[in-house]
Scaffold this motif. Structure first.
Motif, PDB file in Angstrom:
ATOM      1  N   THR A 190      -5.913  -3.437   0.303  1.00 39.84           N
ATOM      2  CA  THR A 190      -5.481  -2.220  -0.397  1.00 39.84           C
ATOM      3  C   THR A 190      -6.685  -1.332  -0.732  1.00 39.84           C
ATOM      4  O   THR A 190      -6.571  -0.109  -0.728  1.00 39.84           O
ATOM      5  N   ARG A 191      -7.839  -1.957  -0.987  1.00 37.95           N
ATOM      6  CA  ARG A 191      -9.043  -1.148  -1.240  1.00 37.95           C
ATOM      7  C   ARG A 191      -9.398  -0.341   0.011  1.00 37.95           C
ATOM      8  O   ARG A 191      -9.699   0.841  -0.060  1.00 37.95           O
ATOM      9  N   ARG A 239       2.127  -4.212  -1.017  1.00 37.80           N
ATOM     10  CA  ARG A 239       1.216  -3.243  -1.662  1.00 37.80           C
ATOM     11  C   ARG A 239       0.492  -2.360  -0.667  1.00 37.80           C
ATOM     12  O   ARG A 239      -0.185  -1.413  -1.054  1.00 37.80           O
ATOM     13  N   GLU A 254      -7.374   0.592   2.373  1.00 38.93           N
ATOM     14  CA  GLU A 254      -6.400   1.687   2.561  1.00 38.93           C
ATOM     15  C   GLU A 254      -6.810   2.893   1.717  1.00 38.93           C
ATOM     16  O   GLU A 254      -6.816   4.028   2.206  1.00 38.93           O
ATOM     17  N   ARG A 255      -7.170   2.652   0.466  1.00 37.30           N
ATOM     18  CA  ARG A 255      -7.586   3.759  -0.411  1.00 37.30           C
ATOM     19  C   ARG A 255      -8.806   4.480   0.154  1.00 37.30           C
ATOM     20  O   ARG A 255      -8.959   5.682   0.006  1.00 37.30           O
ATOM     21  N   GLU A 256      -9.689   3.723   0.807  1.00 39.84           N
ATOM     22  CA  GLU A 256     -10.904   4.333   1.364  1.00 39.84           C
ATOM     23  C   GLU A 256     -10.639   5.068   2.679  1.00 39.84           C
ATOM     24  O   GLU A 256     -11.533   5.721   3.198  1.00 39.84           O
ATOM     25  N   SER A 265       0.737   5.696   4.432  1.00 35.00           N
ATOM     26  CA  SER A 265      -0.034   5.751   3.198  1.00 35.00           C
ATOM     27  C   SER A 265       0.685   6.593   2.135  1.00 35.00           C
ATOM     28  O   SER A 265       1.911   6.755   2.194  1.00 35.00           O
ATOM     29  N   ALA A 266      -0.049   7.099   1.173  1.00 35.30           N
ATOM     30  CA  ALA A 266       0.577   7.754   0.013  1.00 35.30           C
ATOM     31  C   ALA A 266       1.507   8.921   0.391  1.00 35.30           C
ATOM     32  O   ALA A 266       2.611   9.031  -0.167  1.00 35.30           O
TER      33      ALA A 266
END
Lengths: 205, 253
Positions: free
Chosen positions: B37-38, B72, B40-42, A185-186
């Motif tokens: 991708t949503r 992505r 992953e952000r969560e 991840s980031a």
């Protein structure tokens, strides 16, 4: 700055290439190990999916050239299997690694193998790379781990079921990480960018 | 220490994410790249795309979706559905998958697991097993998207898959799939005890508490979630908070 990903024939390179490209560098994928370390290469990336034996076989024709380029100071990052290729050899398969870091790759001493999932990355000291881009938790997918002859090569450790092994190693400008920064991840992507920033400041003349 | 994983599954058909119960009554829930991708952000630890059409003509569509997603998505992506051979595994990996799950093809020809593991490493070979309770005789393996029974016992088959090279088991309870009554804890526990590779429990999640139960009492390394996230019944964040409260090791998002 030209970053070359050595493609030894297996695995997903899309995430890795995109993660590198997002640092605004030129990224090429090269299947020939000799061309991968041509004078035009500023940074070499050894990606992380596959089996040691098959990868060592693909590496063999260019092993000496790659070894020489790394010894000459080519900034290199090996990821997972790519990290393992920096060592002398592996119990997973036949063939020689690059021998950049003395030691062998052996199977994890754990009941649950492969280790698949998110695990810690614990830096040994104030390594500038991890200081600038900490990755407290990273994604690993491995059955084998690196056993360096000298702990001095180790930048960070991790542990799975009591088996402590290097999460990251360094020999000069060559860095190896057992985890997948491009899948962490980031923070993982930021770590790759930090490696590229370092490489830029130490580019080969 | 390894954390327990929250894996978000997207059933993909014709390039769209769909969801149904017990493999039927499908409805459209969104675009795979956007949803992956949503999640992953969560805080999702992994994403799975299951190609539930698994027809030859749609295979190219799925690989294209995988490619666009991998560019992505910076957490692991597993692809499954219709994988027949080590060459198929290679194509999926090259398209953008980090792991590939094999189901019916492994039952038809178990050597495919070994061939894939030897070429690409066991860590990317996931044996996907669809299990259905068979009364007193335990759980039976089903194939073809849960439509066809086999003679295989689930625990025996899981052990065999690992022996042949699978690095992970994705274990789906057909009985619980989409029912939201909780994972099959007993099924998960017997399989997790029988194999030495990670087990991803699937089918039946109705709440964050169900996830904690299968990771704790069920002994699963990871829990697969789909419908309750897509429908907004709970969120990845809420599930992870519940895991933390239950003292399960969790990756902070």
């Amino acid at each position: 700055m030209r970053v070359i990903v050595f493609d030894y024939g297996a695995g997903n390179l899309h995430s890795l290439v995109k993660a590198l490209e997002s640092a605004y560098v030129e990224v090429g994928v090269e299947t020939d190990p000799v061309r991968a370390v041509a004078r035009t290469t500023d940074v070499l990336v050894l990606p992380g999916v596959g089996a040691f034996g098959a990868a060592a076989e693909r590496l063999a024709p260019g092993r000496d050239a790659m070894r020489a380029a790394i010894a000459d100071g080519l900034p290199t990052i090996g990821i997972c299997l790519g990290m393992q290729l920096l060592f002398d050899g592996s119990d997973e398969g036949t063939g020689a690694g690059l021998g950049v870091i003395p030691g062998r790759v052996t199977r994890l001493h754990a009941a649950r193998v492969p280790q698949i999932g998110w695990n810690e990355v614990t830096p040994v000291s104030a390594d500038p790379l991890f200081a600038s881009a900490p990755v407290p938790m990273a994604y690993y997918a491995n059955s084998y781990v690196c056993r360096p002859v000298s702990a001095a090569a180790v930048l960070a450790w991790t542990e799975h079921e009591g088996d402590r092994f290097p999460a990251a190693v360094r020999a000069g400008r060559a860095v190896g990480v057992q985890f997948h920064p491009e899948k962490s991840s980031a923070p993982g992507v930021a770590f790759l960018h930090a490696f590229l920033r370092d490489a830029r400041t130490t580019e080969r003349s | 220490m390894l954390t327990r994983r929250v894996v978000v599954c997207l059933d993909v058909q014709g390039g769209r994410v769909v969801k149904g119960t017990q493999f039927v009554n499908l409805r459209d829930v969104g675009d795979p790249v956007e949803l992956a991708t949503r999640y992953e952000r969560e805080g999702a630890d992994e994403i799975v795309f299951l190609d539930i059409s698994a027809s030859a003509e749609e295979r190219g569509t799925l690989l294209d979706v995988a490619r666009r997603t991998a560019e992505r998505l910076f957490v692991p992506l597993t692809i499954g559905g219709g994988i027949r051979s080590a060459d198929d595994v290679g194509a999926a990996l090259r398209a953008g998958a980090d792991k590939v799950s094999i189901n019916s093809a492994a039952v038809a020809r178990p050597a495919v697991l070994t061939e894939a593991a030897e070429r690409f490493g066991a860590q990317c070979v996931v044996a996907s097993i669809d299990a259905k309770w068979n009364g007193g005789a335990g759980w039976r393996v089903y194939v073809k998207g849960g439509r066809e029974a086999t003679a295989l016992d689930v625990v025996d088959w899981a052990v065999e898959c690992v022996r042949r090279g699978a690095g992970e088991i994705l274990l789906t309870s057909i009985d619980r799939d989409g029912a939201r009554t909780g994972y099959d804890l007993e099924l998960t526990r017997v399989v997790a005890q029988a194999v030495h590779v990670p087990v991803v429990a699937s089918g039946g999640a109705g709440s964050a508490a169900d996830v904690c139960a299968v990771l704790d009492r069920g002994g699963a390394d990871a829990a697969l979630l789909a419908g309750i996230l897509h429908d907004g019944v709970t969120t990845v964040g809420a599930v992870k908070q519940a895991m933390r409260t239950a003292c399960l090791p969790v990756r902070a998002a």
